[in-house]
Structure formats: C-alpha cells, structure tokens
Design an enzyme around this catalytic site. Structure first.
Site, short mmCIF file in Angstrom:
data_model
loop_
_atom_site.label_atom_id
_atom_site.label_comp_id
_atom_site.label_asym_id
_atom_site.label_seq_id
_atom_site.Cartn_x
_atom_site.Cartn_y
_atom_site.Cartn_z
N LEU A 83 0.71 -1.42 0.98
CA LEU A 83 0.00 0.37 0.28
C LEU A 83 1.08 1.33 0.26
O LEU A 83 1.69 1.36 -0.03
CB LEU A 83 -0.84 -0.34 1.38
CG LEU A 83 -1.53 -1.33 0.81
CD1 LEU A 83 -2.89 -1.05 2.60
CD2 LEU A 83 -3.05 -1.54 0.79
N PRO A 84 0.25 2.76 -0.65
CA PRO A 84 1.20 3.85 0.07
C PRO A 84 2.03 4.28 0.93
O PRO A 84 2.74 4.07 0.58
CB PRO A 84 0.24 4.61 -0.74
CG PRO A 84 -1.07 4.43 -1.02
CD PRO A 84 -0.98 2.54 -0.81
N LYS B 195 16.02 0.68 3.67
CA LYS B 195 14.54 0.43 2.65
C LYS B 195 15.17 2.35 2.91
O LYS B 195 15.08 2.48 1.92
CB LYS B 195 13.61 0.68 2.71
CG LYS B 195 12.24 0.63 1.82
CD LYS B 195 12.87 0.13 0.23
CE LYS B 195 11.92 0.80 -1.01
NZ LYS B 195 12.51 1.35 -2.19
N LYS C 157 7.33 11.14 0.23
CA LYS C 157 6.80 10.54 0.99
C LYS C 157 8.53 10.01 2.15
O LYS C 157 8.67 9.79 2.72
CB LYS C 157 6.01 9.49 0.92
CG LYS C 157 5.67 8.93 1.93
CD LYS C 157 5.06 7.02 1.59
CE LYS C 157 5.85 5.90 1.36
NZ LYS C 157 5.33 5.07 0.39
N THR D 120 6.83 0.98 1.77
CA THR D 120 7.57 1.90 2.47
C THR D 120 7.28 2.16 3.34
O THR D 120 6.31 3.54 2.67
CB THR D 120 8.45 2.43 1.32
OG1 THR D 120 8.69 1.68 0.53
CG2 THR D 120 10.01 3.34 2.18
P1 NAD Z 1 0.40 2.82 -6.01
O1 NAD Z 1 -0.06 4.02 -5.85
O2 NAD Z 1 0.32 2.25 -7.39
O3 NAD Z 1 -0.18 1.33 -5.37
C1 NAD Z 1 -1.20 1.14 -4.68
C2 NAD Z 1 -2.67 -0.01 -4.40
O4 NAD Z 1 -3.21 0.53 -3.04
C3 NAD Z 1 -3.44 1.25 -5.14
O5 NAD Z 1 -3.44 -0.18 -6.41
C4 NAD Z 1 -4.33 1.72 -4.38
O6 NAD Z 1 -5.98 1.56 -4.54
C5 NAD Z 1 -4.51 0.11 -3.05
N1 NAD Z 1 -4.91 0.70 -1.80
C6 NAD Z 1 -5.03 1.69 -1.53
N2 NAD Z 1 -5.36 1.41 -0.24
C7 NAD Z 1 -6.64 0.74 0.25
C8 NAD Z 1 -7.03 0.25 0.65
N3 NAD Z 1 -6.69 0.41 2.14
N4 NAD Z 1 -6.91 -1.57 0.32
C9 NAD Z 1 -7.03 -2.23 -0.57
N5 NAD Z 1 -5.93 -1.18 -1.77
C10 NAD Z 1 -5.61 0.16 -1.39
O7 NAD Z 1 1.91 2.79 -5.13
P2 NAD Z 1 3.30 1.67 -5.82
O8 NAD Z 1 4.19 2.46 -6.57
O9 NAD Z 1 2.43 0.41 -6.11
O10 NAD Z 1 3.80 1.84 -4.21
C11 NAD Z 1 3.27 0.76 -3.41
C12 NAD Z 1 4.50 0.94 -2.40
O11 NAD Z 1 5.45 0.48 -2.33
C13 NAD Z 1 4.98 2.53 -1.54
O12 NAD Z 1 4.61 2.41 0.07
C14 NAD Z 1 5.97 3.09 -2.70
O13 NAD Z 1 6.09 3.78 -1.26
C15 NAD Z 1 6.85 1.33 -2.54
N6 NAD Z 1 7.84 1.39 -3.57
C16 NAD Z 1 7.10 1.61 -4.74
C17 NAD Z 1 8.16 1.22 -5.79
C18 NAD Z 1 7.95 2.02 -7.43
O14 NAD Z 1 9.01 1.74 -7.64
N7 NAD Z 1 6.71 2.15 -7.71
C19 NAD Z 1 9.27 1.10 -5.75
C20 NAD Z 1 9.92 0.59 -4.43
C21 NAD Z 1 8.78 0.58 -3.27
#
Ligand code: NAD
Length: 302
Positions: A65-66, A176, A251, A101
C-alpha cells in the site's frame, strides 16, 4: 504451494501478485480499484470483495500500500474513520509480510499489534522498481524474527531474487529508507549533470555512455536514465508514466528526514533532494515518475 492473501495491486503490487500466481501459489487479492482486481483475475488470481475476505483462509498475507496510515488502518483499523482492521480475520499463526515503504515506527506498531493478536509479522520493503516487480527480480529488505524471514524466503523468492535480513522489526524499513534517500540524491545529481552537458551541446546519450564508463556510473544511468530517448522501456521514454511517483519519493524523503531526527544524524543531501522533489511536486508533477525531476532542472533559469 501456499495460500496467500495479497492486498494492494498498484504499480508494484499488481506485478508482484501476478508473479506469485505464476509461481503456482493460490492467491486471493483485494484492491480498492476494480480495474486492478480484474487484471489480477485475468491472470488466475481469485478476486475478493473485501480485504477481510482476501485473508480469511491465508497462510501468508502480503500488503503493498502507499504509506504508513494505509497499512496501519488496514491491519489495526482506525477508530476515527470506523474502519475495522483485518488482523482478526487472518487465521491464527499466519505470517504477515508488509512490503510497502512505511516508517520504522509504524512497522514496529504493526508488529506489536499483529503479534499481540497471535499472528506473525515481518517488514519486507522492496527495492528494484516496477521493472524489478515485473521481472520478479526485486530485493526484499526484511526486519523481524530470523525464523519467520527464513519461512518467508520461498514466497519472497517468487517475486524477487534477493532476500536480506536487516535486523529486528522496523530494521527493514530503516535500510529501505537509507537506500531511497541515496537513490533520490543519485537521481537529482544525474539529472543535473545530464542537463549541464545538454546545455553545452552534448548528446545526452553520448554523455550517458561516457559517464557509464567513468566514475559517475550509478544505477540511474545503468537502468533508469531520466532523459527521454536515451533508454528504451523506462518511464522517461514513456512520458514519465508508471514507475515510482514523485509524491512517493517525497514521502520516502520525509521518512528519511524524520528517521535522521531521531538519531541526530546529518542528512543535508537528503534535505536538498527533498526540497527539489517538493518544488517539482508543487509545480503539479507529483503523479509522474520520479525521474521527471530531469525536467525541473531543464526549466530553471529559462
Ligand atoms: P500505487 O499507488 O501504484 O499502488 C497502491 C495501491 O494500493 C493502489 O492500487 C490502491 O488502490 C491500493 N490501496 C490503497 N489503499 C488500499 C486499501 N485500504 N485496501 C486495498 N487497496 C488499497 O503505489 P506503488 O507504486 O505500487 O507503491 C506501493 C508501495 O511500494 C509504496 O509504499 C511505495 O513507496 C513502495 N515502492 C514503490 C516502488 C515503485 O517503483 N513504484 C518501488 C519500491 C517501493
């Protein structure tokens, strides 16, 4: 093969859950987005109607999740919004892995809340980006009990190639956060250098090749060049869509600065990167991939 409940199917979680299905696991998924759920159903996952339903038969639970508030509310609930946490819907003894994260403090709060209810928990944030999530080559940086991390290893290896134990609960998140602060410094520095060369008539592709064979070599030049047209298949060559959003990097920089404050550590480079990404986000670019900071440098002084 294991029964896995997977919550959060965004840029990262979608391909990660897909790889667990491909590895032969029985995966039940949930996301607030109907499109994301339909996508996972099309590759063989079972779509649940609620997060509670997604975890009710799980041996393992993975969340992606975010930010901290979303993860804390998902598992432990939120009395202010009336959201009921899923912790008691998870079978007793199941192992929960949170790959989002979030702050180390939130990870420790989750560990206390989940373990206190008779389930197990490890923090498992990832590095490797959307490309790594799709290719199944992520690095997992884990915090928690060694035995739980070893048990999780085969599941995590279905989505990645390396599994590290950083220390106790929360240590995975500290490692991380250190990594992402360094990534922000590398991306802003690489963008600054490429724009400087470009302003002096150099071809960014030629300059990138030179720096790749010189002492400025780094991950952003190797696999995530921020200048459009230099590299195929990266966000900069796709209008900075997909990938890792500016606001998520912002963030993570906030988490890094907060973490530094708790140990009186000096992070002037991290603070500078935070200012740059904040200015870029304030200019309306928060939803683009973080490599779009390249454009911010290009627009200064014009
Ligand atoms: P994103 O915004 O693409 O995806 C988040 C998903 O969570 C969305 O599909 C949203 O609908 C869902 N969501 C939110 N609240 C919810 C809930 N209560 N129940 C069910 N679903 C819910 O974000 P992302 O890029 O996939 O990143 C996710 C995490 O991974 C973050 O913490 C980010 O910092 C970390 N991260 C991202 C990357 C990257 O390159 N994108 C790399 C490493 C780590």
């Amino acid at each position: 093969m294991a029964r896995i409940g997977f919550i959060g199917l965004g840029n990262m979680g979608g391909p990660m859950a897909t790889n667990l299905v491909k590895a032969g696991h029985d995966v039940t998924v949930f996301d607030l987005s109907a499109d994301a759920l339909a996508q996972l159903e099309s590759v063989g996952a079972t779509a649940a109607k609620t997060a509670h339903e997604a975890v009710q038969n799980a041996e393992y639970v993975v969340s992606m999740l975010p930010a901290s508030k979303h993860v804390l509310s998902l598992y432990l609930g939120n009395p202010e919004t009336g959201v009921e946490g899923i912790v008691n819907a998870i079978p007793a003894g199941a192992l929960v892995m949170d790959s989002s994260t979030i702050s180390a403090e939130a990870a420790r709060e989750l560990a206390a809340g989940i373990i206190g209810q008779g389930r197990r928990f490890i923090d498992t944030p990832v590095s490797g980006g959307v490309g790594g999530a799709k290719a199944g080559t992520l690095t997992f940086i884990c915090g928690g009990d060694a035995a739980d991390i070893e048990e999780a290893r085969p599941i995590l290896e279905g989505m990645g190639k390396a599994v590290f134990k950083a220390g106790a609960h929360g240590a995975g998140q500290v490692a991380k956060i250190c990594n992402n602060m360094l990534l922000a410094v590398l991306m802003t520095g690489t963008s600054e250098a490429l724009q400087l060369g470009k302003a002096h008539g150099l071809d960014p592709k030629v300059l990138s090749d030179i720096m790749l064979q010189s002492s400025g070599r780094n991950w952003t030049l190797e696999v995530y060049n921020p200048c459009p047209g230099v590299m195929e298949g990266v966000p900069s060559s796709n209008g900075y869509q997909g990938g890792f959003m500016v606001d998520l990097m912002l963030k993570d920089l906030g988490l890094a600065i907060e973490t530094a404050a708790t140990s009186n550590s000096a992070t002037p480079m991290g603070e500078q990167a935070q200012k740059l990404f904040k200015a870029h986000s304030d200019a309306g670019e928060g939803q683009r991939d973080f490599s779009s900071i390249f454009n911010w440098f290009g627009q200064q002084g014009k």
